[in-house]
Design a protein around this motif. Structure first.
Motif, PDB file in Angstrom:
ATOM      1  N   TRP A 294       0.819  -0.823  -0.025  1.00 38.39           N
ATOM      2  CA  TRP A 294       0.098  -0.093  -0.210  1.00 38.39           C
ATOM      3  C   TRP A 294       0.909   1.342  -0.038  1.00 38.39           C
ATOM      4  N   THR A 295       2.123   1.217   0.444  1.00 38.73           N
ATOM      5  CA  THR A 295       2.554   2.153   0.252  1.00 38.73           C
ATOM      6  C   THR A 295       3.461   2.563  -0.568  1.00 38.73           C
ATOM      7  N   SER A 296       4.034   1.360  -1.378  1.00 41.95           N
ATOM      8  CA  SER A 296       4.240   2.047  -3.475  1.00 41.95           C
ATOM      9  C   SER A 296       3.174   2.277  -3.947  1.00 41.95           C
ATOM     10  N   ILE A 297       1.663   1.826  -3.441  1.00 40.27           N
ATOM     11  CA  ILE A 297       0.664   2.723  -4.079  1.00 40.27           C
ATOM     12  C   ILE A 297       1.127   4.132  -4.160  1.00 40.27           C
ATOM     13  N   ARG A 298       0.929   4.611  -2.548  1.00 42.72           N
ATOM     14  CA  ARG A 298       0.985   5.747  -2.275  1.00 42.72           C
ATOM     15  C   ARG A 298       1.792   6.479  -2.855  1.00 42.72           C
ATOM     16  N   ALA A 299       3.707   6.143  -2.396  1.00 43.19           N
ATOM     17  CA  ALA A 299       4.477   6.713  -3.321  1.00 43.19           C
ATOM     18  C   ALA A 299       3.892   7.183  -4.794  1.00 43.19           C
ATOM     19  N   LEU A 300       2.965   6.476  -5.567  1.00 38.45           N
ATOM     20  CA  LEU A 300       2.539   6.593  -6.987  1.00 38.45           C
ATOM     21  C   LEU A 300       2.837   7.964  -7.121  1.00 38.45           C
ATOM     22  N   GLY A 301       2.196   8.796  -6.187  1.00 43.07           N
ATOM     23  CA  GLY A 301       1.728   9.849  -6.665  1.00 43.07           C
ATOM     24  C   GLY A 301       1.015  10.357  -7.224  1.00 43.07           C
ATOM     25  N   ASP A 302       1.326  11.328  -8.573  1.00 44.42           N
ATOM     26  CA  ASP A 302       0.507  11.360  -9.655  1.00 44.42           C
ATOM     27  C   ASP A 302       0.912  10.527 -10.455  1.00 44.42           C
ATOM     28  N   GLY A 303       1.019   9.432 -10.700  1.00 43.88           N
ATOM     29  CA  GLY A 303       1.813   8.593 -11.639  1.00 43.88           C
ATOM     30  C   GLY A 303       3.051   8.564 -12.277  1.00 43.88           C
ATOM     31  N   HIS A 304       3.615   9.814 -12.166  1.00 40.77           N
ATOM     32  CA  HIS A 304       4.949   9.289 -12.850  1.00 40.77           C
ATOM     33  C   HIS A 304       5.764   9.825 -12.051  1.00 40.77           C
ATOM     34  N   SER A 305       5.792  10.366 -11.117  1.00 37.68           N
ATOM     35  CA  SER A 305       7.270  10.406 -10.239  1.00 37.68           C
ATOM     36  C   SER A 305       6.621   9.784  -8.833  1.00 37.68           C
ATOM     37  N   PRO A 306       8.064   8.852  -8.843  1.00 35.51           N
ATOM     38  CA  PRO A 306       7.767   8.473  -7.108  1.00 35.51           C
ATOM     39  C   PRO A 306       8.085   9.610  -5.766  1.00 35.51           C
ATOM     40  N   GLY A 307       7.093   9.232  -4.945  1.00 37.59           N
ATOM     41  CA  GLY A 307       7.721  10.016  -3.681  1.00 37.59           C
ATOM     42  C   GLY A 307       8.421   9.338  -2.572  1.00 37.59           C
ATOM     43  N   PRO A 308       8.633  10.434  -1.839  1.00 36.24           N
ATOM     44  CA  PRO A 308       9.828  10.016  -0.849  1.00 36.24           C
ATOM     45  C   PRO A 308       9.856   8.529   0.171  1.00 36.24           C
ATOM     46  N   GLU A 309       8.902   8.255  -0.317  1.00 37.68           N
ATOM     47  CA  GLU A 309       8.238   6.856   0.563  1.00 37.68           C
ATOM     48  C   GLU A 309       9.042   5.583  -0.626  1.00 37.68           C
TER      49      GLU A 309
END
Ligand SMILES: Cc1cc2nc3c(=O)[nH]c(=O)nc-3n(C[C@H](O)[C@H](O)[C@H](O)COP(=O)(O)OP(=O)(O)OC[C@H]3O[C@@H](n4cnc5c(N)ncnc54)[C@H](O)[C@@H]3O)c2cc1C
Length: 383
Positions: A294-309
């Protein structure tokens, strides 16, 4: 935040699952065979993925990709791991070098490299680390001396994954003689068959030649092979590493989920599936794997660049995978009376040795904790 597949993603997932079912031999609940040595099979698999349209999912269409978001790449990683399919042997080309070429390469470089990376004809490796520059990459000493239309490379790279099978290397070197740290670096697209290049296999703890060292002795490289401009090496390298983080979390959680299924099969074969302590440890790992997914899904953010997660994911995944292989070996130790469990021994012994590298590769755990502290929690620098 989108937690479930969209209707288009669900269709993509089913199409891929069907394709994998007809392409990959059913290996569910079977120990995995390490694929590092059979390069011909790995190249054939890379080509099959290309032909079926599963290479370069997130690359723009004008560069031969499918123009899809990271969510589709995540589905690809989950489904291939579930099917027990081998990883793409050109993972560095597709996931790191290709996107960097698209971002900063010249049209000639893009034309020469991108189609061959997609098909798997040009296998890439990444030559950043050196004996004196791992965590502290800016300490690198490999020299690139300008000489007319060429650069002359001298130095040594180490731990370069796939170097023994790769055709080319994305290599970082110091091109300004008196420069230090992040300044005066240049990135090169180095043909590993160039005179003066020697690639020596380095064995991992498992005994497999998973990576290699690259010795550079008066290697002449045309300036047309500079990627992103001379002197811009640090920024190019950071672009490459940012792409590595792309769907890294999904690669890791998909692998972890498959390992958990294999572990559950091992526990059953060992007759320990009613043991409350084993069940508790397995359930704890399952909960952790779900949390990471679930954290991976959250890290997808805008679908183009990953977040700090993605930093947190790498850190927690390596610890979870090491605990998982530890549980597997504890189970096998307690299963001396169950011959069925024996078929798992070589798999788990290899996996535990391989998992030791998880807390070093792609950034050591100590460095990742520093990143979490300073860049996510905004704590003061520790040094
Ligand atoms: C399986 C595998 C594959 C790899 N593939 C590649 C590849 O394809 N290309 C490539 O270029 N490199 C690759 N590497 C190299 C990898 O990036 C380095 O091993 C990693 O960055 C650590 O560098 P090092 O080994 O020099 O250890 P060092 O940087 O010398 O670190 C040694 C120890 O000191 C700790 N440490 C260092 N600095 C600090 C600090 N500031 N604070 C706290 N602790 C610190 C580290 O956490 C570590 O425990 C690979 C490594 C492995 C294991």
């Amino acid at each position: 935040m989108q937690l479930r597949d969209t209707p288009e993603e669900a269709r993509f997932r089913h199409r891929l699952r069907d394709w994998l079912a007809s392409t990959v031999p059913a290996r569910d609940n079977e120990p995995l065979v390490p694929q590092t040595t059979d390069i011909d099979t790995a190249r054939r698999w890379a080509h099959a993925l290309y032909e079926a349209g599963y290479a370069g999912l997130t690359w723009p269409r004008e560069h031969g990709g499918q123009g899809l978001t990271l969510g589709y790449q995540a589905i690809y990683l989950e489904e291939t791991a579930r099917a027990g399919a081998g990883e793409h042997v050109n993972v560095i080309g597709l996931g790191m070098v290709g996107p960097t070429l698209i971002a900063v390469g010249t049209p000639d470089q893009q034309h020469a490299y991108l189609p061959r990376i997609l098909t798997g004809e040009t296998l890439m490796c990444q030559g950043f680390s050196e004996p004196g520059a791992g965590s502290d990459l800016a300490a690198m000493a490999t020299r690139a001396t300008p000489d007319g239309d060429e650069f002359v490379l001298d130095g040594q790279k180490v731990w370069s994954s796939y170097a023994t099978v790769a055709d080319e290397c994305l290599l970082l070197a110091r091109s300004a003689p008196d420069s230090s740290r992040h300044r005066g670096l240049t990135c090169f697209l180095l043909d590993l068959r160039t005179p003066g290049v020697t690639v020596r296999p380095q064995r991992q703890l498992t005994g497999e030649p998973g990576f290699g060292e690259i010795i550079l002795d008066q290697v002449r490289v045309p300036a047309t092979r500079v990627l992103g401009g001379a002197g811009n090496g640090w920024s190019v390298a950071m672009t490459t590493l940012a792409h590595e983080r792309g769907t890294f979390g999904f690669t890791l959680t998909a692998r972890l989920e498959r390992q958990l299924r294999l572990l559950a099969a091992t526990i059953r074969d060992a007759g320990l599936d009613r043991d409350p302590v084993v069940r508790d440890r397995l359930a704890t790992l399952h909960v952790e794997a779900q949390g990471l997914r679930w954290t991976s899904i959250r890290a997808l953010g805008d679908g183009h660049s990953p977040g700090p997660e993605s930093t947190v994911l790498k850190l927690r995944w390596s610890e979870a995978n090491q605990r998982l292989t530890g549980l597997a070996l504890d189970v096998l130790r307690d299963a001396a009376d169950h011959p069925a469990a024996e078929r798992w021994r070589s798999h788990w012994e290899r996996e535990q040795l391989r998992s030791r590298a998880n807390s070093i590769e792609g950034g050591s755990s100590e460095i990742l904790r520093d990143i979490v502290a300073e860049r996510i929690l905004a704590l003061p620098r520790s040094r």
